[in-house]
Structures are given as C-alpha cells and as structure tokens.
Design a protein around this motif. Structure first.
Motif, PDB file in Angstrom:
ATOM      1  N   THR A  69      27.260  14.728  -2.113  1.00 52.26           N
ATOM      2  CA  THR A  69      26.215  15.638  -2.574  1.00 52.26           C
ATOM      3  C   THR A  69      24.874  14.968  -2.352  1.00 52.26           C
ATOM      4  O   THR A  69      24.673  13.825  -2.783  1.00 52.26           O
ATOM      5  CB  THR A  69      26.398  15.979  -4.059  1.00 52.26           C
ATOM      6  N   TYR A  70      23.975  15.660  -1.670  1.00 54.37           N
ATOM      7  CA  TYR A  70      22.607  15.167  -1.480  1.00 54.37           C
ATOM      8  C   TYR A  70      21.673  15.943  -2.395  1.00 54.37           C
ATOM      9  O   TYR A  70      21.717  17.180  -2.459  1.00 54.37           O
ATOM     10  CB  TYR A  70      22.167  15.338  -0.025  1.00 54.37           C
ATOM     11  N   LEU A  71      20.804  15.230  -3.112  1.00 56.00           N
ATOM     12  CA  LEU A  71      19.799  15.850  -3.960  1.00 56.00           C
ATOM     13  C   LEU A  71      18.448  15.184  -3.704  1.00 56.00           C
ATOM     14  O   LEU A  71      18.374  13.957  -3.551  1.00 56.00           O
ATOM     15  CB  LEU A  71      20.169  15.699  -5.436  1.00 56.00           C
ATOM     16  N   PRO A  72      17.357  15.945  -3.635  1.00 56.40           N
ATOM     17  CA  PRO A  72      16.020  15.370  -3.408  1.00 56.40           C
ATOM     18  C   PRO A  72      15.611  14.382  -4.487  1.00 56.40           C
ATOM     19  O   PRO A  72      14.817  13.480  -4.243  1.00 56.40           O
ATOM     20  CB  PRO A  72      15.104  16.594  -3.390  1.00 56.40           C
ATOM     21  N   SER A  73      16.143  14.544  -5.707  1.00 58.65           N
ATOM     22  CA  SER A  73      15.891  13.620  -6.815  1.00 58.65           C
ATOM     23  C   SER A  73      16.882  13.972  -7.912  1.00 58.65           C
ATOM     24  O   SER A  73      17.574  14.995  -7.843  1.00 58.65           O
ATOM     25  CB  SER A  73      14.457  13.729  -7.335  1.00 58.65           C
ATOM     26  N   THR A  74      16.973  13.122  -8.911  1.00 59.67           N
ATOM     27  CA  THR A  74      17.817  13.398 -10.075  1.00 59.67           C
ATOM     28  C   THR A  74      17.024  13.060 -11.333  1.00 59.67           C
ATOM     29  O   THR A  74      15.977  12.408 -11.253  1.00 59.67           O
ATOM     30  CB  THR A  74      19.114  12.560 -10.049  1.00 59.67           C
ATOM     31  N   PRO A  75      17.507  13.453 -12.505  1.00 55.97           N
ATOM     32  CA  PRO A  75      16.819  13.057 -13.739  1.00 55.97           C
ATOM     33  C   PRO A  75      16.822  11.541 -13.963  1.00 55.97           C
ATOM     34  O   PRO A  75      16.090  11.038 -14.812  1.00 55.97           O
ATOM     35  CB  PRO A  75      17.625  13.769 -14.831  1.00 55.97           C
ATOM     36  N   PHE A  76      17.632  10.827 -13.168  1.00 53.50           N
ATOM     37  CA  PHE A  76      17.789   9.392 -13.363  1.00 53.50           C
ATOM     38  C   PHE A  76      17.171   8.562 -12.241  1.00 53.50           C
ATOM     39  O   PHE A  76      17.114   7.338 -12.336  1.00 53.50           O
ATOM     40  CB  PHE A  76      19.279   9.054 -13.496  1.00 53.50           C
ATOM     41  N   ASP A  77      16.706   9.228 -11.181  1.00 54.70           N
ATOM     42  CA  ASP A  77      16.108   8.514 -10.051  1.00 54.70           C
ATOM     43  C   ASP A  77      15.170   9.465  -9.309  1.00 54.70           C
ATOM     44  O   ASP A  77      15.601  10.537  -8.871  1.00 54.70           O
ATOM     45  CB  ASP A  77      17.199   8.017  -9.100  1.00 54.70           C
ATOM     46  N   PRO A  78      13.888   9.101  -9.154  1.00 55.66           N
ATOM     47  CA  PRO A  78      12.948   9.998  -8.475  1.00 55.66           C
ATOM     48  C   PRO A  78      13.147  10.048  -6.966  1.00 55.66           C
ATOM     49  O   PRO A  78      12.602  10.931  -6.315  1.00 55.66           O
ATOM     50  CB  PRO A  78      11.581   9.398  -8.823  1.00 55.66           C
ATOM     51  N   TYR A  79      13.916   9.118  -6.418  1.00 51.75           N
ATOM     52  CA  TYR A  79      14.152   9.095  -4.976  1.00 51.75           C
ATOM     53  C   TYR A  79      15.279  10.057  -4.601  1.00 51.75           C
ATOM     54  O   TYR A  79      16.129  10.397  -5.433  1.00 51.75           O
ATOM     55  CB  TYR A  79      14.537   7.686  -4.516  1.00 51.75           C
ATOM     56  N   PRO A  80      15.314  10.485  -3.326  1.00 59.15           N
ATOM     57  CA  PRO A  80      16.482  11.234  -2.854  1.00 59.15           C
ATOM     58  C   PRO A  80      17.751  10.426  -3.111  1.00 59.15           C
ATOM     59  O   PRO A  80      17.760   9.201  -2.981  1.00 59.15           O
ATOM     60  CB  PRO A  80      16.218  11.411  -1.355  1.00 59.15           C
ATOM     61  N   THR A  81      18.825  11.128  -3.486  1.00 60.91           N
ATOM     62  CA  THR A  81      20.045  10.451  -3.925  1.00 60.91           C
ATOM     63  C   THR A  81      21.271  11.112  -3.303  1.00 60.91           C
ATOM     64  O   THR A  81      21.336  12.331  -3.166  1.00 60.91           O
ATOM     65  CB  THR A  81      20.170  10.508  -5.461  1.00 60.91           C
ATOM     66  N   ILE A  82      22.242  10.288  -2.934  1.00 62.32           N
ATOM     67  CA  ILE A  82      23.541  10.760  -2.481  1.00 62.32           C
ATOM     68  C   ILE A  82      24.575  10.393  -3.534  1.00 62.32           C
ATOM     69  O   ILE A  82      24.624   9.250  -4.006  1.00 62.32           O
ATOM     70  CB  ILE A  82      23.915  10.165  -1.116  1.00 62.32           C
ATOM     71  N   THR A 107       6.072   9.680   2.229  1.00 69.66           N
ATOM     72  CA  THR A 107       6.514   9.863   0.847  1.00 69.66           C
ATOM     73  C   THR A 107       7.716  10.790   0.754  1.00 69.66           C
ATOM     74  O   THR A 107       8.267  10.957  -0.333  1.00 69.66           O
ATOM     75  CB  THR A 107       5.370  10.439  -0.004  1.00 69.66           C
ATOM     76  N   THR A 108       8.107  11.394   1.867  1.00 68.04           N
ATOM     77  CA  THR A 108       9.275  12.267   1.898  1.00 68.04           C
ATOM     78  C   THR A 108      10.154  11.903   3.085  1.00 68.04           C
ATOM     79  O   THR A 108       9.717  11.241   4.031  1.00 68.04           O
ATOM     80  CB  THR A 108       8.870  13.749   2.021  1.00 68.04           C
ATOM     81  N   LEU A 109      11.382  12.346   3.046  1.00 71.20           N
ATOM     82  CA  LEU A 109      12.295  12.116   4.161  1.00 71.20           C
ATOM     83  C   LEU A 109      11.832  12.892   5.385  1.00 71.20           C
ATOM     84  O   LEU A 109      11.242  13.975   5.269  1.00 71.20           O
ATOM     85  CB  LEU A 109      13.704  12.580   3.791  1.00 71.20           C
ATOM     86  N   PRO A 110      12.111  12.384   6.594  1.00 69.95           N
ATOM     87  CA  PRO A 110      11.835  13.175   7.795  1.00 69.95           C
ATOM     88  C   PRO A 110      12.598  14.497   7.726  1.00 69.95           C
ATOM     89  O   PRO A 110      13.741  14.531   7.247  1.00 69.95           O
ATOM     90  CB  PRO A 110      12.363  12.283   8.927  1.00 69.95           C
ATOM     91  N   PRO A 111      12.000  15.589   8.172  1.00 74.55           N
ATOM     92  CA  PRO A 111      12.656  16.900   8.047  1.00 74.55           C
ATOM     93  C   PRO A 111      14.014  16.959   8.722  1.00 74.55           C
ATOM     94  O   PRO A 111      14.918  17.645   8.235  1.00 74.55           O
ATOM     95  CB  PRO A 111      11.650  17.865   8.698  1.00 74.55           C
ATOM     96  N   GLU A 112      14.195  16.253   9.861  1.00 72.42           N
ATOM     97  CA  GLU A 112      15.490  16.299  10.523  1.00 72.42           C
ATOM     98  C   GLU A 112      16.560  15.569   9.722  1.00 72.42           C
ATOM     99  O   GLU A 112      17.742  15.925   9.771  1.00 72.42           O
ATOM    100  CB  GLU A 112      15.404  15.744  11.941  1.00 72.42           C
ATOM    101  N   VAL A 113      16.165  14.562   8.946  1.00 70.82           N
ATOM    102  CA  VAL A 113      17.113  13.877   8.076  1.00 70.82           C
ATOM    103  C   VAL A 113      17.534  14.797   6.931  1.00 70.82           C
ATOM    104  O   VAL A 113      18.715  14.870   6.572  1.00 70.82           O
ATOM    105  CB  VAL A 113      16.503  12.575   7.530  1.00 70.82           C
ATOM    106  N   ILE A 114      16.559  15.517   6.366  1.00 74.27           N
ATOM    107  CA  ILE A 114      16.871  16.471   5.302  1.00 74.27           C
ATOM    108  C   ILE A 114      17.838  17.534   5.811  1.00 74.27           C
ATOM    109  O   ILE A 114      18.831  17.868   5.142  1.00 74.27           O
ATOM    110  CB  ILE A 114      15.581  17.129   4.775  1.00 74.27           C
ATOM    111  N   ALA A 115      17.582  18.065   7.009  1.00 76.23           N
ATOM    112  CA  ALA A 115      18.458  19.088   7.580  1.00 76.23           C
ATOM    113  C   ALA A 115      19.860  18.543   7.789  1.00 76.23           C
ATOM    114  O   ALA A 115      20.857  19.221   7.524  1.00 76.23           O
ATOM    115  CB  ALA A 115      17.874  19.595   8.903  1.00 76.23           C
TER     116      ALA A 115
END
Length: 243
Positions: A58-71, A24-32
């Motif tokens: 810009t990478y964000l874990p989510s936005t007000p417009f999309d619950p998924y991680p977003t670039i 349900t989350t990105l792999p930690p190495e991808v987040i890093a």
C-alpha cells in the motif's frame, strides 16, 4: 543509422549520482508507478545473502505517523525477510507496471484516498473495460526506492492503522466476466476478493519513501530525493542519502 524505437545496447553510466532531482514531492512518474503497480519487489540482505520477495503493498502520500510518503507491507514473523530486516533494516524496492496493473479497490472510502490503488470511477462495465485497457498499457519507467524498513510496535495504534489501510487497499474488484456479468453478480451479492490475509500475529513493515532512482526503457537513469520544506538536504551518493 540508430533505430530511435529500439532501446540502446549500451546504457548510461550510473555508478555515481546521475541527473539528481530534488523536490518536496515525489516525481510524478514515481507517483503513477506506485499507484498503478499491483506488486513490488522487496530486496533484503543478511550479512552475506541477498533475498528478494514479491510483495503486495500500500502506498500513501503520508500517514498520521509519518509526513513522508510511506509504503506499507506485511510479513510472517518467521519469514526470511523478517529475520533479515531485524538484523539489517536497509532495503531496496523495485516498482514498475510494465506487465500488470493495479485494479480499482472496492473499499468504501476509495474516493478519499490519494494513494494506491486508484478508486473505481464508475461501476459501468464499459468504463471498467476501458480503465483496464488504459492501465494495462506498458510503462516506460521503473523506480528503485532505497531506505530503511521498520516494524511498528506490536499492538500499537500505528500497527492497527497500517493493517486496516493495507487490507482495504488490497481488496480489488472482481475480474470482469462475460459482458461484465460476473462483476455485476458479485456487486449484487456484496462480495469482494481480498488479495491479502492479515493474521493477528503478522508483522507490519513500513518504508519511508524518500529517495531512489528512475530507470527508463532507453537506458537512462535519474536519481531523486524528497526533502521537506525547511529541511537541510544531505548530499546524494550513488543514489542514496548519506547517513
């Protein structure tokens, strides 16, 4: 005898889905990787010719417009990649921090964000130097992200919000001069160096970060996909989700 330090001359077979990682989350190495890298490579394609661009993002874990991680990225409306995306929104992104690091931002709300770039922990010259040395260390992986790009509606709240986040996330600390003097002088003058300029007619591009592939320096690969709780998983095919 095999040298355990040097990478292999042959790499892992990866024509099909390899070592799938579903969470349900990105792999930690991808987040890093997404937090520390300063640029990414954006690959687009029309009917015949692929095109690759080096992009601020810009990478964000989510936005007000999309619950998924977003670039979030921006592009000239008359650029080749814009023309490609209008006819074929499928993209591939390559992110790594093997040769560069993402410096701390000077945005006022940096400490409240979980995305990129990391906030400055302190204004100390010594701490900044240690941070740069630490984040400049070579990484052992890169990640490819596959998905579909989209253009938020021009003049919409989403477009304005993305522009604001992208601008503040690409405003960096000045490079530290001799004994930190340059950095201190810039802080006293309240100046900052912006690495991107956003004109009124620029197009905002967003990519939902949902699936991709990790490649390590030893030639290994691992496919990953983000599935929200309660969402049915679609089978991975060669590192991509079936439509």
């Amino acid at each position: 005898m095999t040298d355990s330090v040097n990478p292999p001359l042959s790499y892992e077979a990866s024509a099909t889905t390899t070592h799938p990682h579903v969470a349900t989350t990105l792999p930690p190495e991808v987040i890093a990787c997404l937090k520390n890298s300063r640029f990414l490579h954006l690959a687009t394609c029309d009917d015949l010719t692929p095109h690759i661009s080096l992009m601020s993002y810009t990478y964000l874990p989510s936005t007000p417009f999309d619950p998924y991680p977003t670039i979030i990225m921006t592009t000239n409306p008359s650029s080749r990649k814009t023309n490609h995306l209008l006819t074929n929104p499928r993209v591939s992104l390559l992110v790594h921090d093997w040769v560069s690091h993402r410096p701390p931002t000077r945005a006022s709300n940096a400490g409240e964000r979980e995305g990129s770039p990391p906030p400055a922990a302190t204004r100390s010259s010594l701490a900044s130097l240690l941070l740069n040395l630490n984040t400049s260390a070579l990484s052992s992986i890169s990640t490819t992200i596959t998905g579909a790009a989209r253009f938020p509606e021009p003049g919409s709240d989403e477009e304005a919000w993305c522009k604001e986040r992208h601008l503040e996330n690409n405003t960096f600390e000045e490079e530290m001069g001799l004994f930190g003097q340059q950095q201190q002088q810039q802080q006293e003058l309240g100046q900052r160096r912006t690495s991107v300029s956003i004109d009124s007619d620029v197009r905002v591009v967003t990519v939902r970060v949902r699936e991709g592939r990790i490649a390590d320096w030893k030639g290994g690969v691992r496919d990953w996909v983000v599935v929200r709780e309660g969402e049915e998983q679609t089978p991975l095919v060669n590192g991509t989700l079936d439509a």
